[in-house]
Design an enzyme around this catalytic site. Structure first.
Site, short mmCIF file in Angstrom:
data_model
loop_
_atom_site.label_atom_id
_atom_site.label_comp_id
_atom_site.label_asym_id
_atom_site.label_seq_id
_atom_site.Cartn_x
_atom_site.Cartn_y
_atom_site.Cartn_z
N TYR A 42 -15.89 15.31 22.32
CA TYR A 42 -16.04 16.65 21.76
C TYR A 42 -15.23 17.71 22.50
O TYR A 42 -15.31 17.83 23.72
CB TYR A 42 -17.51 17.10 21.76
N CYS A 80 0.82 -1.21 0.00
CA CYS A 80 0.00 0.00 0.00
C CYS A 80 0.86 1.27 0.00
O CYS A 80 0.38 2.36 -0.32
CB CYS A 80 -0.94 0.00 1.20
#
Ligand SMILES: Cc1cc2nc3c(=O)[nH]c(=O)nc-3n(C[C@H](O)[C@H](O)[C@H](O)COP(=O)(O)OP(=O)(O)OC[C@H]3O[C@@H](n4cnc5c(N)ncnc54)[C@H](O)[C@@H]3O)c2cc1C
Length: 546
Positions: free
Chosen positions: A424, A42
């Site tokens: 968050y 890859c």
């Protein structure tokens, strides 16, 4: 126990290392016909482009390091020519000494991968045409493209596009030629169009709906004869139209081959011979969503299957492979594009009824510097089952794709997406993640709180329903570009203009990404005015129509 492994890269090397961790007793021999084992396929395009500077970083292990650490007998340049399953032996050729010899086995693992597909078209074997599968191919591409200016890449899949991007970054003029009507098969047409527009901004020329019928050597150049009667002259060609499973050994040994051409295996990755297992790009798998037999040549399945086989060989068949979702991702210049599960094209092909929602949201709090948009499209069923998701943006695409891939594998529905409690703080996210939003909008659709039509239904809807198109963006946005025949009515003026709307007329509402369109639609429908929202808004309509 004596275990032989054919193929020493993703699936083969993973299985071998796990086999050794599970037992010190077994004799393990890996046969690899190439020069390298356990290399990073890859990463190959990124060394071509110079992003991965040191070639040695791609070589994760050598035969010596595998022997030292795992006591593995690794034989590179050794090609397995034949499997005699009755005698439980393989015939091997040492490609250096040219000697052929036989090895016996108790268990055999096939991980021979997939080879680049080369159709039988005139000139296909010309020296200027190169494919990319291994380190030797990469070295050849680097050497042969060194002083060139113009490269044609045939095939707009992820290998073709990664190589194309890297060659553009090196300063070459690159043209990608794609036979289908879009690049990047894992995503749907509208996402591919956004990718194609981005390519144009980066001076990468992409031609779609064009096939190559023949190649002709022109001395220092090569001519590509196209199926539209035209031709392109280039200095070299990278040929990357896809791969096909290496099933030759298995076929000749009389093992079952699946409908797709991949080696057939059961849930334990066992072939039709109980002592022979197979993994990776060479095998046919069941799609996780609908169990259809598919070929999904990606690194995660090869690694996962390699580990499962090691466990099953050592401890008896206990671990099942659960199918492949096809979760994939690509960096393409400034964009990241990811997908998991079934896209719209596949859902249509399999005749599976579905709903589609597209949302665009910032990757993190938009007031925190550096926020960029992610476009997410989710396909799902009436009962809330998630079929698949695609995402395109600059940052945070991987996070959303991975969360939803996890949700799908965990059997979560669109309702559960709303419950995913995300981490968050403004630099990382908003208090409502785009994944939560997908769940909310999908539920709104199922509850008929929002009605969508898709970009490709717009023209038909307007003509058959005699519908009126309303652009609820600001006048400035409208003046900068709008869908033809749309009437501009800023969302914030809608309530005072309700008299404009006729209760016997149908309206199509759009904004930039769909949110203001949704708010407008709620206002209109709460006033008994018939309206639908354009899924994805102008932001999605525009790239498809330009
Ligand atoms: C350029 C490139 C980029 C990629 N990028 C990504 C990516 O970003 N993400 C992703 O998920 N996947 C990517 N892939 C795909 C991923 O590399 C494959 O899915 C994965 O390597 C498959 O593992 P495998 O073990 O089945 O086959 P491979 O890793 O290909 O290994 C098979 C090996 O078997 C050897 N072999 C075959 N036949 C014989 C024989 N008869 N005797 C001895 N040896 C034999 C071959 O020489 C080969 O080295 C990429 C592939 C390429 C080529």
């Amino acid at each position: 126990m004596k275990i032989l492994i054919i193929g020493g890269v993703a699936g083969g090397a993973t299985a071998a290392a796990r086999l050794r961790r599970l037992s010190e007793e077994n004799e393990i021999i890996i046969f690899e016909k190439g020069e390298h084992v356990s290399f990073a396929n890859c990463g190959l395009p990124y060394h071509i482009g110079g992003v991965i500077v040191e070639r040695s970083k791609l070589l994760l292990h050598t035969p010596t390091s595998l022997r030292t650490r795992y006591n593995l007998d690794v034989r590179v340049f050794n090609e397995v020519l034949k499997i005699n399953k009755e005698e439980k032996t393989v015939e091997v050729r040492n490609l250096i000494t040219k000697e052929t010899y036989t090895e016996t086995y108790d268990k055999l693992l096939l991980s021979p991968g997939a080879e680049p597909f080369r159709p039988n078209i005139p000139g296909i074997n010309l020296d200027k045409i190169m494919t990319l599968r291994n380190v030797a191919d990469m070295d050849r591409i680097i050497a042969k493209t060194k002083d060139l200016k113009n490269i044609a890449v045939v095939g707009g899949g992820f290998i073709g596009l990664e190589v194309a991007e890297n060659l553009v970054d090196k300063g070459l003029n690159v043209t990608v030629i794609e036979l289908g009507n879009q690049v990047m098969a894992p995503v749907d047409y509208e996402f591919a169009k956004m990718v194609q527009h981005h390519a144009a901004e980066k001076n990468l020329n992409i031609l779609v709906n064009i096939g190559v019928e023949a190649f002709e050597d022109k001395g220092n150049e090569i001519e590509l004869k196209l199926n539209n009667g035209e031709s392109i002259v280039s200095d070299a060609v990278i040929f990357a139209i896809g791969v096909k499973p290496e099933n030759g050994l298995a076929k000749a040994a009389g093992l079952d081959i699946g409908v797709t051409g991949g080696i057939a295996v059961n849930e334990f990755m066992q072939t039709s011979d109980a002592d022979i297992y197979a993994v990776g790009d060479a095998v046919e798998v069941s799609h996780f969503i609908n169990n259809v037999k598919v070929l999904i040549p990606l690194a995660w399945p090869a690694n996962r299957q390699g580990r499962i086989v090691a466990d099953n060989i050592t401890r008896g068949n206990k671990i099942s492979y659960k199918g492949t979702l096809g979760t994939s991702i690509i960096k393409f210049f400034d964009l990241t594009v990811g997908a998991t599960g079934l896209n719209e094209k596949l859902l249509k092909r399999y005749n599976i009824p579905y709903r589609t929602v597209t949302v665009t949201r910032a990757n993190h709090a938009s007031y925190y510097p550096g926020a960029t948009n992610i476009v997410l499209k989710m396909n799902f069923a009436e009962d809330g089952t998630i079929y698949g998701v695609q995402a395109l943006g600059q940052e945070g695409v991987d996070k959303r794709i991975d969360v939803i891939a996890t949700a799908i594998k965990g059997g979560l529905t669109i309702y559960d997406l709303q419950e995913i409690e995300i981490a968050y703080a403004p630099p990382y996210n908003s208090a409502k993640d785009p994944v939560n939003i997908l769940g909310y909008v999908a539920e709104n659709m199922l509850n008929d709180d929002v009605r969508f039509i898709n970009y490709n239904q717009l023209n038909d809807y307007i003509s058959t329903e005699n519908a009126v198109l309303i652009d609820v963006r600001t006048k400035t946005e409208y003046d900068n570009g709008a869908i033809p025949n749309a009437i501009n009515m800023d969302l914030d003026t809608l309530r005072e203009n309700l008299d404009f709307f006729d209760k016997n007329t149908k309206y199509v509402i759009y904004c930039q990404i769909g949110l203001r369109g949704y708010l407008a639609q709620r206002i209109l429908r709460n006033n008994n005015i018939n309206s639908v929202n354009l899924n994805g808004g102008y932001g999605l309509w525009k790239p498809v129509n330009s």
